[in-house]
Design a protein around this motif. Sequence first.
Motif, mmCIF file in Angstrom:
data_model
loop_
_atom_site.group_PDB
_atom_site.id
_atom_site.type_symbol
_atom_site.label_atom_id
_atom_site.label_comp_id
_atom_site.label_asym_id
_atom_site.label_seq_id
_atom_site.Cartn_x
_atom_site.Cartn_y
_atom_site.Cartn_z
ATOM 1 N N PRO A 190 -3.368 -7.499 -17.411
ATOM 2 C CA PRO A 190 -2.707 -6.899 -16.253
ATOM 3 C C PRO A 190 -1.190 -6.818 -16.366
ATOM 4 C CG PRO A 190 -4.441 -8.364 -15.515
ATOM 5 C CD PRO A 190 -4.328 -8.562 -17.005
ATOM 6 N N ASP A 191 -0.527 -7.863 -16.876
ATOM 7 C CA ASP A 191 0.937 -7.814 -16.934
ATOM 8 C C ASP A 191 1.425 -6.731 -17.892
ATOM 9 O OD1 ASP A 191 -0.072 -9.320 -19.095
ATOM 10 O OD2 ASP A 191 1.756 -10.500 -19.289
ATOM 11 N N VAL A 192 0.742 -6.571 -19.013
ATOM 12 C CA VAL A 192 1.113 -5.517 -19.966
ATOM 13 C C VAL A 192 0.757 -4.145 -19.385
ATOM 14 C CG1 VAL A 192 0.742 -4.608 -22.283
ATOM 15 C CG2 VAL A 192 0.830 -7.084 -21.910
ATOM 16 N N THR A 193 -0.386 -4.057 -18.731
ATOM 17 C CA THR A 193 -0.771 -2.801 -18.070
ATOM 18 C C THR A 193 0.294 -2.376 -17.076
ATOM 19 O OG1 THR A 193 -3.130 -3.254 -18.324
ATOM 20 C CG2 THR A 193 -2.507 -1.732 -16.580
ATOM 21 N N VAL A 228 -0.717 9.145 -12.628
ATOM 22 C CA VAL A 228 -0.253 7.786 -12.326
ATOM 23 C C VAL A 228 -0.744 7.369 -10.939
ATOM 24 C CG1 VAL A 228 1.767 6.341 -11.891
ATOM 25 C CG2 VAL A 228 1.757 7.904 -13.842
ATOM 26 N N ALA A 229 -0.617 8.276 -9.971
ATOM 27 C CA ALA A 229 -1.083 7.975 -8.621
ATOM 28 C C ALA A 229 -2.569 7.625 -8.611
ATOM 29 C CB ALA A 229 -0.812 9.162 -7.699
ATOM 30 N N ALA A 230 -3.338 8.321 -9.430
ATOM 31 C CA ALA A 230 -4.787 8.104 -9.459
ATOM 32 C C ALA A 230 -5.183 6.845 -10.216
ATOM 33 C CB ALA A 230 -5.478 9.315 -10.091
ATOM 34 N N GLY A 231 -4.358 6.416 -11.182
ATOM 35 C CA GLY A 231 -4.819 5.370 -12.076
ATOM 36 C C GLY A 231 -4.040 4.081 -12.132
ATOM 37 N N PHE A 232 -2.764 4.069 -11.694
ATOM 38 C CA PHE A 232 -1.920 2.910 -11.975
ATOM 39 C C PHE A 232 -2.438 1.621 -11.347
ATOM 40 C CE2 PHE A 232 1.680 0.149 -10.755
ATOM 41 C CZ PHE A 232 2.019 -0.292 -12.018
ATOM 42 N N LEU A 233 -2.579 1.581 -10.038
ATOM 43 C CA LEU A 233 -3.016 0.346 -9.393
ATOM 44 C C LEU A 233 -4.443 -0.008 -9.781
ATOM 45 C CD1 LEU A 233 -1.444 0.530 -5.818
ATOM 46 C CD2 LEU A 233 -0.739 -0.887 -7.760
ATOM 47 N N ASP A 343 8.793 0.338 -4.500
ATOM 48 C CA ASP A 343 9.023 -1.069 -4.159
ATOM 49 C C ASP A 343 7.695 -1.813 -3.973
ATOM 50 O OD1 ASP A 343 11.752 -0.778 -4.282
ATOM 51 O OD2 ASP A 343 12.051 -0.611 -2.121
ATOM 52 N N ARG A 344 6.740 -1.137 -3.351
ATOM 53 C CA ARG A 344 5.434 -1.776 -3.109
ATOM 54 C C ARG A 344 4.713 -2.039 -4.422
ATOM 55 N NH1 ARG A 344 0.522 0.668 -2.200
ATOM 56 N NH2 ARG A 344 1.512 2.696 -1.851
ATOM 57 N N TRP A 345 4.724 -1.080 -5.340
ATOM 58 C CA TRP A 345 4.045 -1.262 -6.621
ATOM 59 C C TRP A 345 4.722 -2.352 -7.453
ATOM 60 C CZ3 TRP A 345 2.636 4.259 -8.835
ATOM 61 C CH2 TRP A 345 1.706 4.867 -7.978
ATOM 62 N N THR A 349 2.779 -5.889 -8.529
ATOM 63 C CA THR A 349 2.512 -6.254 -9.926
ATOM 64 C C THR A 349 3.347 -7.440 -10.396
ATOM 65 O OG1 THR A 349 4.104 -4.564 -10.651
ATOM 66 C CG2 THR A 349 1.782 -3.938 -10.575
ATOM 67 N N GLY A 350 4.326 -7.851 -9.601
ATOM 68 C CA GLY A 350 5.116 -9.020 -9.954
ATOM 69 C C GLY A 350 5.957 -8.857 -11.205
ATOM 70 N N ILE A 351 6.441 -7.653 -11.453
ATOM 71 C CA ILE A 351 7.287 -7.429 -12.625
ATOM 72 C C ILE A 351 8.498 -8.361 -12.580
ATOM 73 C CG2 ILE A 351 8.869 -5.749 -13.679
ATOM 74 C CD1 ILE A 351 6.037 -5.181 -14.402
ATOM 75 N N ALA A 352 8.796 -8.982 -13.703
ATOM 76 C CA ALA A 352 9.858 -9.988 -13.759
ATOM 77 C C ALA A 352 11.228 -9.382 -13.477
ATOM 78 C CB ALA A 352 9.873 -10.649 -15.134
#
Length: 393
Positions: A190-193, A228-233, A343-345, A349-352
């Motif tokens: 997930p983090d790499v994704t 991206v909208a269809a697949g990212f989350l 901002d929500r995404w 995802t907790g990006i560092a």
Amino acid sequence: MSIADFTFARLPEIHFGPGKLSLLPRLIARYGTSVLLVTGSASFARSASYARLTGELARSGIRLLHCSVAGEPSPGFVDATVARHRGAGIGCVAGIGGGSVLDAGKAIAAMLPQEGSVEPFLECVDTRKHDGRKVPYIAVPTSAGTGAEATKNAVLSSIGPDGYKSSLRHDNFVPDVALVDPELALSCPPDVTAACGLDALTQLLEAYVSNKASPMTDALALDGLGHVAAGFLRAYENGGGDLAARGHMAYAALLSGVVLANAGLGVVHGFAGPIGGFFPMPHGVVCGTLLGAATRLNIEALRRDAAGHRVALEKYARAGALLAGEPAAGTDAGCDLLVRTLDRWIAATGIARLSAYGVTRDDFPRLLDRANNKNSPVTLDREEMQAILAARL
């Protein structure tokens, strides 16, 4: 309304779809009976797919040479690999991995017919001009991020106090073949994704609003944003079990490479080079952590002269509605929706943040000295660019 003049770079031969990795042995056989396979340090080389591939290559009578790269490739890694394999009669190079692996393979293929080190050919040094000769190159991405399978540059890094990230670039370095198999990303954590997906999103959005954009790049970038909208989350939350989501992101990443090669990028990637040169921060994490703040600052600057930047603001608004999956009541509302969605995404995802990799406020001056926003729809001043860094420290 007439269409403005534009040029468009050549594309690789593209094979896209689940299961396409099975085509690789016969694609390699086009170029002879030996291949140098470049992979990452762990995941693919330990997978069942790797075992099947090497078995098929052996059955096809193709001699396999192998090297692996850990992290982002350095000039020293390229030089050592080329020195080890130059003169070995390699018919082609195949890179299978994330963006760093694809860049490593691209640089190795470009340097095998050359003498000396790769460093003088890099844009930051530029003391030698590459003649464009290379060994045929096949790019096989296993993550959906940089789109390096469709670009003409290979990014190399020398990380440290005097470090840099710089490109080896030539029109001939576009891979001969891009083999994009979404199944290869199913095991991507997930983090790499998240980092890779936000990198692809950054490239699509920056190319879409670029001052070098064309009707052709606009069409491709907007299509990529829809995927991206269809697949990212979905890919982030259930990446191991959602092949359709992986397909959306693999296609989006491919398009992001195509559009960045033709429209350029903006302020986020203007920061990515110096940050990645000074600190061991992965490229996708840099892009992911800065994207929301940079987009917000760009929109604020554009709004100060809204009449003169109507097209860029409308593009941001269109992207906002597309990514959020809901209509926006006008340009201002669409721009606000874009910033909220990013901002929500980023939060989900907790990006560092930058500080997680050692960046401090004391580093801002040297980062700003090397950063740029040359293809952004608006030129940010030094104070505005510093605000982007401060927002994600």
